[in-house]
Design a protein around this motif. Structure first.
Motif, mmCIF file in Angstrom:
data_model
loop_
_atom_site.group_PDB
_atom_site.id
_atom_site.type_symbol
_atom_site.label_atom_id
_atom_site.label_comp_id
_atom_site.label_asym_id
_atom_site.label_seq_id
_atom_site.Cartn_x
_atom_site.Cartn_y
_atom_site.Cartn_z
ATOM 1 N N ILE A 140 0.855 -1.185 0.000
ATOM 2 C CA ILE A 140 0.000 0.000 0.000
ATOM 3 C C ILE A 140 0.891 1.234 0.000
ATOM 4 O O ILE A 140 1.887 1.296 0.728
ATOM 5 N N CYS A 141 0.541 2.219 -0.811
ATOM 6 C CA CYS A 141 1.342 3.438 -0.923
ATOM 7 C C CYS A 141 0.649 4.618 -0.242
ATOM 8 O O CYS A 141 -0.582 4.677 -0.170
ATOM 9 N N VAL A 142 1.476 5.537 0.241
ATOM 10 C CA VAL A 142 1.008 6.709 0.974
ATOM 11 C C VAL A 142 1.698 7.933 0.392
ATOM 12 O O VAL A 142 2.906 7.918 0.147
ATOM 13 N N ALA A 143 0.932 8.999 0.171
ATOM 14 C CA ALA A 143 1.490 10.234 -0.377
ATOM 15 C C ALA A 143 2.482 10.855 0.590
ATOM 16 O O ALA A 143 2.577 10.474 1.763
ATOM 17 N N ASP A 144 3.209 11.875 0.105
ATOM 18 C CA ASP A 144 4.257 12.466 0.935
ATOM 19 C C ASP A 144 3.722 13.242 2.126
ATOM 20 O O ASP A 144 4.492 13.601 3.020
ATOM 21 N N ASP A 145 2.403 13.463 2.179
ATOM 22 C CA ASP A 145 1.855 14.107 3.381
ATOM 23 C C ASP A 145 1.699 13.119 4.530
ATOM 24 O O ASP A 145 1.354 13.496 5.650
ATOM 25 N N GLY A 146 1.930 11.842 4.247
ATOM 26 C CA GLY A 146 1.873 10.829 5.288
ATOM 27 C C GLY A 146 0.477 10.423 5.699
ATOM 28 O O GLY A 146 0.327 9.585 6.591
ATOM 29 N N GLU A 147 -0.560 10.949 5.067
ATOM 30 C CA GLU A 147 -1.910 10.617 5.490
ATOM 31 C C GLU A 147 -2.827 10.181 4.357
ATOM 32 O O GLU A 147 -3.839 9.539 4.604
ATOM 33 N N THR A 148 -2.471 10.478 3.131
ATOM 34 C CA THR A 148 -3.337 10.159 2.003
ATOM 35 C C THR A 148 -2.859 8.887 1.322
ATOM 36 O O THR A 148 -1.759 8.837 0.775
#
Length: 249
Positions: free
Chosen positions: A194-202
């Motif tokens: 699972i991947c997460v955007a650089d904002d750490g929440e999306t």
């Protein structure tokens, strides 16, 4: 700095990062199903020497920072040393980032490898890196999501599309499913990425997601404590890194 602060706030971490983050990154967290690993390895599985029984759940097998332009993992970014005392008491570490390879071992070498190879690229301090991975695991909680929809480790065959849909419905992004060869010459559920955007929440669909060979329906192999052999007296610890696209490619 805002994206890194958002990550720390999201995960409830109190440890601030002293490193300045790069722009244009995303994260990938990988989960391995131990029932599949135990079934496919000729050596079988062994109880870790940590004195803590591993969870009957998905284990973290990678938490990696990726370059959003090249989709390549960021590795060995610094020579920041690994300090076991920083992480050894983290709640859930020995249960959910467990090493069950034979011969029995304490998992410390795999944690060290994870930190030196990819954790040091996260912009987080060592303790924060491991806490972040465990907090994401708790937030995603893939086994609970699957079981709530009737997808259980019981030797039954389940649709890969349905497995993806269940997780996607919970986090808003499509996971990557990796299969391995299981019993009865069937493919089985092995790892989830699972991947997460650089904002750490999306949560996001993984860019340039790898393609794995799976059948339309796959086994969900059970995992029981009896599958773990007890360590033999005098058996040495051995370095082992759980398989992960994030680690290997």
């Amino acid at each position: 700095m805002a994206s890194r602060i958002a990550l720390l706030c999201l995960l409830g971490l109190l440890v601030a990062s002293s490193a300045r983050p790069d722009s244009g990154i995303y994260y990938q967290i990988a989960f391995m199903w131990p029932g599949a690993y135990c079934e496919q390895t000729n050596a079988g599985c062994c109880m870790p020497t940590t004195g803590v029984v591993p969870a009957r759940d998905f284990y973290i097998s990678g938490f990696t920072v990726y370059n959003a332009t090249t989709n390549a993992p960021k590795t060995r970014c610094s020579k920041t040393p690994f300090n076991l005392t920083e992480i050894i008491e983290i709640e859930g570490l020995k249960q959910y980032w467990s090493n069950i390879k034979c011969p029995s071992n304490n998992g410390q070498n795999s944690w060290k490898t994870a930190w030196k190879k990819t954790g040091a690229c996260s912009g987080l301090e060592e303790k924060a890196y491991f806490e972040a991975a465990l907090a994401l695991r708790n937030r995603i909680n893939p086994l609970a999501r699957l079981v709530s929809k009737g997808i259980k480790p019981d030797f039954s065959l389940y649709s890969v599309k349905r497995i993806k849909k269940v997780i996607q419905a919970g986090i808003g992004a499509t996971p990557v499913i990796q299969c391995s060869k299981g019993p009865f010459d069937k493919f089985q559920l092995y790892q989830i990425y699972i991947c997460v955007a650089d904002d750490g929440e999306t949560f996001i669909d993984c860019p340039a997601a790898p393609k794995y060979t799976c059948s339309d329906e796959i086994l969900f192999h059970p995992f029981e404590k009896w599958m773990l052999k007890e360590p033999k007296e005098g058996e040495p610890d051995e370095t082992f890194e759980l398989p992960s696209v994030a680690m290997d490619h």
